[in-house]
Design a protein around this motif. Sequence first.
Motif, PDB file in Angstrom:
ATOM      1  N   GLY A   1       0.814  -1.213   0.000  1.00  0.00           N
ATOM      2  CA  GLY A   1       0.000   0.000   0.000  1.00  0.00           C
ATOM      3  C   GLY A   1       0.841   1.255   0.000  1.00  0.00           C
ATOM      4  O   GLY A   1       1.912   1.310  -0.606  1.00  0.00           O
ATOM      5  N   ILE A   2       0.378   2.224   0.744  1.00  0.00           N
ATOM      6  CA  ILE A   2       1.005   3.536   0.783  1.00  0.00           C
ATOM      7  C   ILE A   2       2.081   3.587   1.851  1.00  0.00           C
ATOM      8  O   ILE A   2       3.098   4.238   1.691  1.00  0.00           O
ATOM      9  CB  ILE A   2      -0.083   4.601   1.052  1.00  0.00           C
ATOM     10  CG1 ILE A   2      -1.123   4.538  -0.075  1.00  0.00           C
ATOM     11  CG2 ILE A   2       0.508   5.986   1.167  1.00  0.00           C
ATOM     12  CD1 ILE A   2      -2.497   4.933   0.345  1.00  0.00           C
ATOM     13  N   GLY A   3       1.833   2.900   2.940  1.00  0.00           N
ATOM     14  CA  GLY A   3       2.749   2.898   4.069  1.00  0.00           C
ATOM     15  C   GLY A   3       2.401   4.007   5.036  1.00  0.00           C
ATOM     16  O   GLY A   3       2.442   5.184   4.670  1.00  0.00           O
ATOM     17  N   SER A   4       2.003   3.635   6.247  1.00  0.00           N
ATOM     18  CA  SER A   4       1.696   4.628   7.272  1.00  0.00           C
ATOM     19  C   SER A   4       1.585   3.941   8.626  1.00  0.00           C
ATOM     20  O   SER A   4       1.556   2.716   8.707  1.00  0.00           O
ATOM     21  CB  SER A   4       0.405   5.373   6.950  1.00  0.00           C
ATOM     22  OG  SER A   4      -0.712   4.539   7.139  1.00  0.00           O
ATOM     23  N   ASP A   5       1.500   4.765   9.659  1.00  0.00           N
ATOM     24  CA  ASP A   5       1.327   4.268  11.017  1.00  0.00           C
ATOM     25  C   ASP A   5      -0.142   4.106  11.374  1.00  0.00           C
ATOM     26  O   ASP A   5      -0.462   3.748  12.507  1.00  0.00           O
ATOM     27  CB  ASP A   5       2.001   5.215  12.013  1.00  0.00           C
ATOM     28  CG  ASP A   5       3.506   5.239  11.825  1.00  0.00           C
ATOM     29  OD1 ASP A   5       4.110   4.159  11.808  1.00  0.00           O
ATOM     30  OD2 ASP A   5       4.067   6.340  11.676  1.00  0.00           O
ATOM     31  N   GLY A   6      -1.021   4.385  10.435  1.00  0.00           N
ATOM     32  CA  GLY A   6      -2.447   4.227  10.664  1.00  0.00           C
ATOM     33  C   GLY A   6      -3.267   5.037   9.692  1.00  0.00           C
ATOM     34  O   GLY A   6      -2.735   5.740   8.828  1.00  0.00           O
ATOM     35  N   VAL A   7      -4.587   4.909   9.835  1.00  0.00           N
ATOM     36  CA  VAL A   7      -5.538   5.620   8.974  1.00  0.00           C
ATOM     37  C   VAL A   7      -6.485   6.400   9.874  1.00  0.00           C
ATOM     38  O   VAL A   7      -6.997   5.869  10.864  1.00  0.00           O
ATOM     39  CB  VAL A   7      -6.339   4.646   8.090  1.00  0.00           C
ATOM     40  CG1 VAL A   7      -7.389   5.385   7.275  1.00  0.00           C
ATOM     41  CG2 VAL A   7      -5.418   3.847   7.175  1.00  0.00           C
ATOM     42  N   LEU A   8      -6.708   7.660   9.538  1.00  0.00           N
ATOM     43  CA  LEU A   8      -7.681   8.507  10.225  1.00  0.00           C
ATOM     44  C   LEU A   8      -8.898   8.616   9.314  1.00  0.00           C
ATOM     45  O   LEU A   8      -8.841   9.253   8.262  1.00  0.00           O
ATOM     46  CB  LEU A   8      -7.092   9.885  10.517  1.00  0.00           C
ATOM     47  CG  LEU A   8      -5.796   9.878  11.326  1.00  0.00           C
ATOM     48  CD1 LEU A   8      -5.231  11.288  11.428  1.00  0.00           C
ATOM     49  CD2 LEU A   8      -6.021   9.261  12.698  1.00  0.00           C
ATOM     50  N   GLU A   9      -9.973   7.948   9.711  1.00  0.00           N
ATOM     51  CA  GLU A   9     -11.195   7.909   8.911  1.00  0.00           C
ATOM     52  C   GLU A   9     -12.162   8.962   9.429  1.00  0.00           C
ATOM     53  O   GLU A   9     -12.697   8.836  10.532  1.00  0.00           O
ATOM     54  CB  GLU A   9     -11.818   6.520   9.005  1.00  0.00           C
ATOM     55  CG  GLU A   9     -13.113   6.377   8.261  1.00  0.00           C
ATOM     56  CD  GLU A   9     -13.782   5.030   8.483  1.00  0.00           C
ATOM     57  OE1 GLU A   9     -14.636   4.684   7.657  1.00  0.00           O
ATOM     58  OE2 GLU A   9     -13.458   4.335   9.473  1.00  0.00           O
ATOM     59  N   VAL A  10     -12.379  10.001   8.642  1.00  0.00           N
ATOM     60  CA  VAL A  10     -13.303  11.068   9.014  1.00  0.00           C
ATOM     61  C   VAL A  10     -14.703  10.609   8.614  1.00  0.00           C
ATOM     62  O   VAL A  10     -15.015  10.513   7.428  1.00  0.00           O
ATOM     63  CB  VAL A  10     -12.943  12.396   8.323  1.00  0.00           C
ATOM     64  CG1 VAL A  10     -13.915  13.496   8.724  1.00  0.00           C
ATOM     65  CG2 VAL A  10     -11.500  12.790   8.639  1.00  0.00           C
ATOM     66  N   THR A  11     -15.517  10.282   9.631  1.00  0.00           N
ATOM     67  CA  THR A  11     -16.849   9.751   9.350  1.00  0.00           C
ATOM     68  C   THR A  11     -17.923  10.832   9.348  1.00  0.00           C
ATOM     69  O   THR A  11     -19.006  10.628   8.802  1.00  0.00           O
ATOM     70  CB  THR A  11     -17.223   8.659  10.369  1.00  0.00           C
ATOM     71  OG1 THR A  11     -17.153   9.207  11.690  1.00  0.00           O
ATOM     72  CG2 THR A  11     -16.283   7.467  10.250  1.00  0.00           C
ATOM     73  N   HIS A  12     -17.628  11.963   9.962  1.00  0.00           N
ATOM     74  CA  HIS A  12     -18.575  13.080   9.980  1.00  0.00           C
ATOM     75  C   HIS A  12     -17.778  14.366  10.159  1.00  0.00           C
ATOM     76  O   HIS A  12     -16.834  14.409  10.949  1.00  0.00           O
ATOM     77  CB  HIS A  12     -19.574  12.920  11.132  1.00  0.00           C
ATOM     78  CG  HIS A  12     -20.534  14.059  11.244  1.00  0.00           C
ATOM     79  ND1 HIS A  12     -21.614  14.209  10.396  1.00  0.00           N
ATOM     80  CD2 HIS A  12     -20.574  15.112  12.089  1.00  0.00           C
ATOM     81  CE1 HIS A  12     -22.276  15.307  10.728  1.00  0.00           C
ATOM     82  NE2 HIS A  12     -21.664  15.878  11.748  1.00  0.00           N
ATOM     83  N   ARG A  13     -18.180  15.386   9.419  1.00  0.00           N
ATOM     84  CA  ARG A  13     -17.508  16.684   9.534  1.00  0.00           C
ATOM     85  C   ARG A  13     -18.545  17.781   9.419  1.00  0.00           C
ATOM     86  O   ARG A  13     -19.374  17.778   8.508  1.00  0.00           O
ATOM     87  CB  ARG A  13     -16.473  16.823   8.421  1.00  0.00           C
ATOM     88  CG  ARG A  13     -15.727  18.126   8.478  1.00  0.00           C
ATOM     89  CD  ARG A  13     -14.724  18.193   7.359  1.00  0.00           C
ATOM     90  NE  ARG A  13     -14.878  19.471   6.716  1.00  0.00           N
ATOM     91  CZ  ARG A  13     -14.374  19.797   5.550  1.00  0.00           C
ATOM     92  NH1 ARG A  13     -13.691  18.910   4.865  1.00  0.00           N
ATOM     93  NH2 ARG A  13     -14.547  20.985   5.055  1.00  0.00           N
ATOM     94  N   GLU A  14     -18.489  18.694  10.374  1.00  0.00           N
ATOM     95  CA  GLU A  14     -19.403  19.828  10.360  1.00  0.00           C
ATOM     96  C   GLU A  14     -18.671  21.037  10.915  1.00  0.00           C
ATOM     97  O   GLU A  14     -18.235  21.035  12.071  1.00  0.00           O
ATOM     98  CB  GLU A  14     -20.625  19.516  11.216  1.00  0.00           C
ATOM     99  CG  GLU A  14     -21.705  20.559  11.153  1.00  0.00           C
ATOM    100  CD  GLU A  14     -22.948  20.113  11.915  1.00  0.00           C
ATOM    101  OE1 GLU A  14     -23.548  20.990  12.555  1.00  0.00           O
ATOM    102  OE2 GLU A  14     -23.292  18.928  11.878  1.00  0.00           O
ATOM    103  N   ASP A  15     -18.511  22.051  10.078  1.00  0.00           N
ATOM    104  CA  ASP A  15     -17.784  23.258  10.458  1.00  0.00           C
ATOM    105  C   ASP A  15     -16.405  22.886  11.004  1.00  0.00           C
ATOM    106  O   ASP A  15     -15.640  22.236  10.324  1.00  0.00           O
ATOM    107  CB  ASP A  15     -18.589  24.106  11.437  1.00  0.00           C
ATOM    108  CG  ASP A  15     -19.932  24.557  10.859  1.00  0.00           C
ATOM    109  OD1 ASP A  15     -19.973  24.879   9.652  1.00  0.00           O
ATOM    110  OD2 ASP A  15     -20.921  24.574  11.603  1.00  0.00           O
TER     111      ASP A  15
END
Length: 123
Positions: free
Chosen positions: A38-52
Amino acid sequence: MQFSKWHALGNSYLVVQQPDAGQLTPARVQRLCSVATGIGSDGVLEVTHREDSHAVVTIWNPDGSTAEMSGNGVRIAARWLAAETGATEVTIETAGRRVAARMLNALDTDADVGEFTVGAPES
């Protein structure tokens, strides 16, 4: 899948937004984080909701498990959200915790996030 790769204090995380990222599974996260497949990283931050200036984020570890908290993960999510919105104060909610962050420097990817306040999410 669109993503961005961010770095903070020696860790790198991929930031993805839903619904664009599609379903993340432990196996998919492992592949994304692997430098071999894959891309290679220490993890994934999944933004499931964003408001302002508030975002709800799931923190995925490279082994495909989820984490309740990661200081660098939240630091990256806060900087990402500030860059996306232009806000100097943001909140990141993850696994039942709400972290308020104030940006100390200009909104660039190398700047320090600054102060954190951790508490329970508001009802």
